[in-house]
Design a protein around this motif. Structure first.
Motif, PDB file in Angstrom:
ATOM      1  N   ARG A 177      48.708  31.856  41.299  1.00 34.73           N
ATOM      2  CA  ARG A 177      48.648  32.507  42.062  1.00 34.73           C
ATOM      3  C   ARG A 177      47.077  33.617  42.475  1.00 34.73           C
ATOM      4  NH1 ARG A 177      54.159  34.779  44.285  1.00 34.73           N
ATOM      5  NH2 ARG A 177      54.796  35.064  42.815  1.00 34.73           N
ATOM      6  N   VAL A 178      47.147  34.196  41.299  1.00 36.04           N
ATOM      7  CA  VAL A 178      45.813  34.826  41.241  1.00 36.04           C
ATOM      8  C   VAL A 178      45.056  35.134  42.027  1.00 36.04           C
ATOM      9  CG1 VAL A 178      45.019  36.232  40.080  1.00 36.04           C
ATOM     10  CG2 VAL A 178      46.778  36.650  39.253  1.00 36.04           C
ATOM     11  N   ARG A 179      44.080  33.683  41.723  1.00 39.32           N
ATOM     12  CA  ARG A 179      43.093  33.034  42.450  1.00 39.32           C
ATOM     13  C   ARG A 179      42.821  32.214  42.627  1.00 39.32           C
ATOM     14  NH1 ARG A 179      37.991  33.564  38.138  1.00 39.32           N
ATOM     15  NH2 ARG A 179      37.399  32.088  39.454  1.00 39.32           N
ATOM     16  N   PRO A 180      42.190  31.311  42.909  1.00 35.61           N
ATOM     17  CA  PRO A 180      41.231  29.724  42.451  1.00 35.61           C
ATOM     18  C   PRO A 180      40.780  29.312  40.808  1.00 35.61           C
ATOM     19  CG  PRO A 180      40.144  30.226  44.143  1.00 35.61           C
ATOM     20  CD  PRO A 180      41.154  31.900  43.889  1.00 35.61           C
ATOM     21  N   GLY A 181      40.925  28.789  40.330  1.00 32.20           N
ATOM     22  CA  GLY A 181      40.175  28.647  39.222  1.00 32.20           C
ATOM     23  C   GLY A 181      40.756  29.261  37.913  1.00 32.20           C
ATOM     24  N   ALA A 182      40.307  28.956  36.510  1.00 28.84           N
ATOM     25  CA  ALA A 182      40.499  29.237  35.788  1.00 28.84           C
ATOM     26  C   ALA A 182      40.365  30.895  35.643  1.00 28.84           C
ATOM     27  CB  ALA A 182      40.242  29.091  33.972  1.00 28.84           C
ATOM     28  N   MET A 183      41.631  31.655  34.809  1.00 29.81           N
ATOM     29  CA  MET A 183      41.141  33.321  34.591  1.00 29.81           C
ATOM     30  C   MET A 183      40.894  33.106  32.973  1.00 29.81           C
ATOM     31  SD  MET A 183      44.187  35.182  36.284  1.00 29.81           S
ATOM     32  CE  MET A 183      44.229  36.932  35.476  1.00 29.81           C
ATOM     33  N   ALA A 184      40.031  33.937  32.508  1.00 32.94           N
ATOM     34  CA  ALA A 184      39.782  34.529  31.398  1.00 32.94           C
ATOM     35  C   ALA A 184      41.154  34.438  30.734  1.00 32.94           C
ATOM     36  CB  ALA A 184      38.687  35.591  30.764  1.00 32.94           C
ATOM     37  N   PRO A 185      41.319  34.054  28.732  1.00 27.38           N
ATOM     38  CA  PRO A 185      42.525  34.261  28.386  1.00 27.38           C
ATOM     39  C   PRO A 185      43.268  35.620  27.551  1.00 27.38           C
ATOM     40  CG  PRO A 185      42.064  32.296  27.215  1.00 27.38           C
ATOM     41  CD  PRO A 185      40.303  33.006  28.385  1.00 27.38           C
ATOM     42  N   LYS A 186      41.850  36.117  26.962  1.00 25.40           N
ATOM     43  CA  LYS A 186      42.159  37.208  26.103  1.00 25.40           C
ATOM     44  C   LYS A 186      41.436  38.609  27.805  1.00 25.40           C
ATOM     45  CE  LYS A 186      43.138  35.335  21.808  1.00 25.40           C
ATOM     46  NZ  LYS A 186      44.263  36.148  22.033  1.00 25.40           N
ATOM     47  N   SER A 187      42.187  40.346  27.135  1.00 27.21           N
ATOM     48  CA  SER A 187      41.722  40.553  27.546  1.00 27.21           C
ATOM     49  C   SER A 187      41.282  42.028  26.775  1.00 27.21           C
ATOM     50  CB  SER A 187      42.009  41.073  28.357  1.00 27.21           C
ATOM     51  OG  SER A 187      41.278  42.249  29.643  1.00 27.21           O
ATOM     52  N   ASP A 188      41.406  41.635  25.152  1.00 23.18           N
ATOM     53  CA  ASP A 188      41.802  42.943  24.315  1.00 23.18           C
ATOM     54  C   ASP A 188      39.811  43.293  23.783  1.00 23.18           C
ATOM     55  OD1 ASP A 188      39.776  40.875  21.808  1.00 23.18           O
ATOM     56  OD2 ASP A 188      41.407  39.325  22.721  1.00 23.18           O
ATOM     57  N   ALA A 189      40.189  44.253  23.130  1.00 22.16           N
ATOM     58  CA  ALA A 189      38.873  45.090  22.776  1.00 22.16           C
ATOM     59  C   ALA A 189      37.384  44.206  22.888  1.00 22.16           C
ATOM     60  CB  ALA A 189      39.274  46.606  21.880  1.00 22.16           C
ATOM     61  N   ASP A 190      37.942  43.537  21.525  1.00 18.69           N
ATOM     62  CA  ASP A 190      37.056  42.946  21.338  1.00 18.69           C
ATOM     63  C   ASP A 190      36.257  41.504  22.771  1.00 18.69           C
ATOM     64  OD1 ASP A 190      37.107  43.796  18.611  1.00 18.69           O
ATOM     65  OD2 ASP A 190      37.745  42.378  17.770  1.00 18.69           O
ATOM     66  N   PHE A 224      35.046  37.450  45.408  1.00 18.05           N
ATOM     67  CA  PHE A 224      33.917  36.584  45.616  1.00 18.05           C
ATOM     68  C   PHE A 224      34.406  35.203  45.592  1.00 18.05           C
ATOM     69  CE2 PHE A 224      34.369  36.254  40.711  1.00 18.05           C
ATOM     70  CZ  PHE A 224      34.780  34.598  40.683  1.00 18.05           C
ATOM     71  N   TYR A 225      35.913  34.847  44.947  1.00 21.13           N
ATOM     72  CA  TYR A 225      36.777  33.699  44.829  1.00 21.13           C
ATOM     73  C   TYR A 225      37.031  33.311  46.771  1.00 21.13           C
ATOM     74  CZ  TYR A 225      39.775  36.759  42.792  1.00 21.13           C
ATOM     75  OH  TYR A 225      41.235  37.485  42.215  1.00 21.13           O
ATOM     76  N   ARG A 226      37.029  34.733  47.374  1.00 22.86           N
ATOM     77  CA  ARG A 226      37.186  34.507  48.935  1.00 22.86           C
ATOM     78  C   ARG A 226      35.565  35.169  49.439  1.00 22.86           C
ATOM     79  NH1 ARG A 226      41.557  37.678  46.333  1.00 22.86           N
ATOM     80  NH2 ARG A 226      43.739  36.088  46.400  1.00 22.86           N
ATOM     81  N   PRO A 227      35.115  33.790  49.358  1.00 24.05           N
ATOM     82  CA  PRO A 227      33.741  34.329  49.635  1.00 24.05           C
ATOM     83  C   PRO A 227      33.589  34.165  51.194  1.00 24.05           C
ATOM     84  CG  PRO A 227      33.951  31.790  49.934  1.00 24.05           C
ATOM     85  CD  PRO A 227      34.962  32.239  48.942  1.00 24.05           C
ATOM     86  N   TRP A 228      34.573  33.686  52.224  1.00 25.60           N
ATOM     87  CA  TRP A 228      34.445  33.787  53.778  1.00 25.60           C
ATOM     88  C   TRP A 228      34.870  34.553  53.622  1.00 25.60           C
ATOM     89  CZ3 TRP A 228      31.814  33.153  57.258  1.00 25.60           C
ATOM     90  CH2 TRP A 228      31.421  33.012  58.832  1.00 25.60           C
ATOM     91  N   GLN A 229      35.779  36.020  52.844  1.00 26.54           N
ATOM     92  CA  GLN A 229      36.593  37.056  53.371  1.00 26.54           C
ATOM     93  C   GLN A 229      34.992  37.975  53.016  1.00 26.54           C
ATOM     94  OE1 GLN A 229      39.324  38.629  50.548  1.00 26.54           O
ATOM     95  NE2 GLN A 229      40.943  38.892  52.445  1.00 26.54           N
ATOM     96  N   TYR A 230      34.393  37.441  51.672  1.00 26.22           N
ATOM     97  CA  TYR A 230      34.061  38.856  50.944  1.00 26.22           C
ATOM     98  C   TYR A 230      33.056  38.655  52.119  1.00 26.22           C
ATOM     99  CZ  TYR A 230      31.502  39.983  46.816  1.00 26.22           C
ATOM    100  OH  TYR A 230      30.736  41.045  46.102  1.00 26.22           O
ATOM    101  N   SER A 284      25.000  35.305  45.857  1.00 26.80           N
ATOM    102  CA  SER A 284      24.734  34.177  46.312  1.00 26.80           C
ATOM    103  C   SER A 284      25.581  33.823  48.201  1.00 26.80           C
ATOM    104  CB  SER A 284      25.829  32.638  45.491  1.00 26.80           C
ATOM    105  OG  SER A 284      26.327  33.097  45.031  1.00 26.80           O
ATOM    106  N   ILE A 285      26.323  35.312  47.972  1.00 28.62           N
ATOM    107  CA  ILE A 285      26.640  35.439  49.118  1.00 28.62           C
ATOM    108  C   ILE A 285      26.665  34.600  50.557  1.00 28.62           C
ATOM    109  CG2 ILE A 285      26.073  37.507  50.495  1.00 28.62           C
ATOM    110  CD1 ILE A 285      29.917  36.641  50.292  1.00 28.62           C
ATOM    111  N   ASN A 286      25.387  34.701  51.011  1.00 31.71           N
ATOM    112  CA  ASN A 286      24.373  34.169  52.294  1.00 31.71           C
ATOM    113  C   ASN A 286      24.289  32.789  51.976  1.00 31.71           C
ATOM    114  OD1 ASN A 286      24.521  36.779  53.527  1.00 31.71           O
ATOM    115  ND2 ASN A 286      22.247  37.017  52.329  1.00 31.71           N
ATOM    116  N   ASP A 287      24.791  31.886  51.091  1.00 29.55           N
ATOM    117  CA  ASP A 287      24.676  30.354  50.676  1.00 29.55           C
ATOM    118  C   ASP A 287      25.438  29.672  51.649  1.00 29.55           C
ATOM    119  OD1 ASP A 287      22.812  31.115  48.615  1.00 29.55           O
ATOM    120  OD2 ASP A 287      23.699  30.072  46.588  1.00 29.55           O
ATOM    121  N   GLN A 288      26.594  29.777  51.564  1.00 34.62           N
ATOM    122  CA  GLN A 288      27.528  29.359  53.131  1.00 34.62           C
ATOM    123  C   GLN A 288      27.397  29.849  54.622  1.00 34.62           C
ATOM    124  OE1 GLN A 288      31.026  31.664  53.408  1.00 34.62           O
ATOM    125  NE2 GLN A 288      29.999  33.343  52.486  1.00 34.62           N
TER     126      GLN A 288
END
Length: 289
Positions: free
Chosen positions: A29-42, A209-215, A251-255
């Motif tokens: 429910r976070v966003r459309p599309g995939a999230m990055a799988p990790k968030s460690d320092a490296d 950005f992944y809610r482009p009309w609201q953005y 690319s916000i104006n593309d729509q």
């Protein structure tokens, strides 16, 4: 050539063991599309290749979103990559040792600001338990970034994410720099008008950005209210990557093709991409030297 930004002011850090089952059940429910799988320092260091500086912080959202990281994790990442990372502490005012932990994070771990999510911890910005936090931050010239806006977590009280609640705190602590993350979505107009009124309140565009009309509507409103100089760039990694966040802005104006709707100006886009939060957040004592 990949577009760059000066600073990513909203980067979450955690290790694999900090992710609880609750997070996995809600992540879709976070966003459309995939999230990055990790968030460690490296991982963060590699992902931040196209920004000069990244502000990183751990999350203590175990009972709402399923992430339980630590300030020590943040500090270790800063120590490993000091040229790239600036670390913020996380405060959870429900803890009886909240202030002890904050002082330790600032004075021992040398973290340079604070992150707080009222909607995630179920503690409103007006809660008396936050008074010593505000006083300490103002006294020590440390900025406060707040998750403002809604979230996907089922047990997060929505009203605590409304930007209107920032204004009384900003007025009571006029030397406390406050940053509203995510432009307070979906209450972005509240975010914009509070930021316009209060000199010590800023905002940032992470995870929009992944809610482009609201953005698009957020950026147009910011232009019309003339606050684009108070907006910082952020990704909210791993919810969003830097490159897609930059591309989403440019690319916000593309729509709008084929319409007569007003455009987000190139000046607005570049002002956000090259915004420098450090010149606003620290008076005289810039941690970047």
């Amino acid at each position: 050539m990949t577009a760059r930004a000066y600073c990513d002011c909203h980067v979450n850090i955690w290790n694999d063991e900090d992710v609880l089952p609750l997070y996995e059940t809600q992540i879709a429910r976070v966003r459309p599309g995939a999230m990055a799988p990790k968030s460690d320092a490296d991982t963060l260091h590699a992902e931040m290749a196209h920004v000069e500086k990244a502000i990183i912080f751990a999350l203590n959202y175990a009972d709402s979103s399923g992430i339980e990281s630590s300030d020590e994790t943040t500090a270790a990442a800063v120590a490993k990559y000091p040229e790239k990372f600036v670390g913020f502490a996380y405060v959870d005012p429900r803890r009886p040792d909240c202030m002890d932990r904050l002082v330790h994070a600032v004075e021992d771990l040398k973290l340079k600001g604070v992150k707080f999510g009222p909607i995630y911890n179920g503690v409103s910005l007006s809660d008396p338990r936050l008074v010593p936090v505000y006083e300490y931050l103002q006294k020590n010239n440390l900025p406060l970034t707040m998750h403002m806006g809604t979230t996907y977590a089922r047990n997060a009280p929505i009203d605590m994410g409304r930007p209107l609640h920032v204004e009384p705190i900003a007025q009571k602590y006029p030397d406390l720099v406050m940053v509203m993350a995510h432009m307070g979505h979906p209450w972005y107009e509240e975010c914009i008008v509070v930021s316009r009124k209060q000199p010590n309140v800023f905002c940032e565009i992470s995870a929009l950005f992944y809610r482009p009309w609201q953005y698009y509507n957020i950026l147009i409103a910011a232009q019309e209210y003339r606050i684009t100089d108070k907006i910082f760039f952020g990704s909210d990694f791993p919810a969003a990557r830097v490159d897609e966040s930059v591309d989403g802005l440019l690319s916000i104006n593309d729509q709008l093709e084929g319409t007569r709707l007003p455009r987000v100006s190139e000046e607005t886009m570049q002002r956000i991409l090259w915004s420098d939060p450090f010149k606003h957040w620290w008076k005289g004592d810039n941690p970047l030297g």
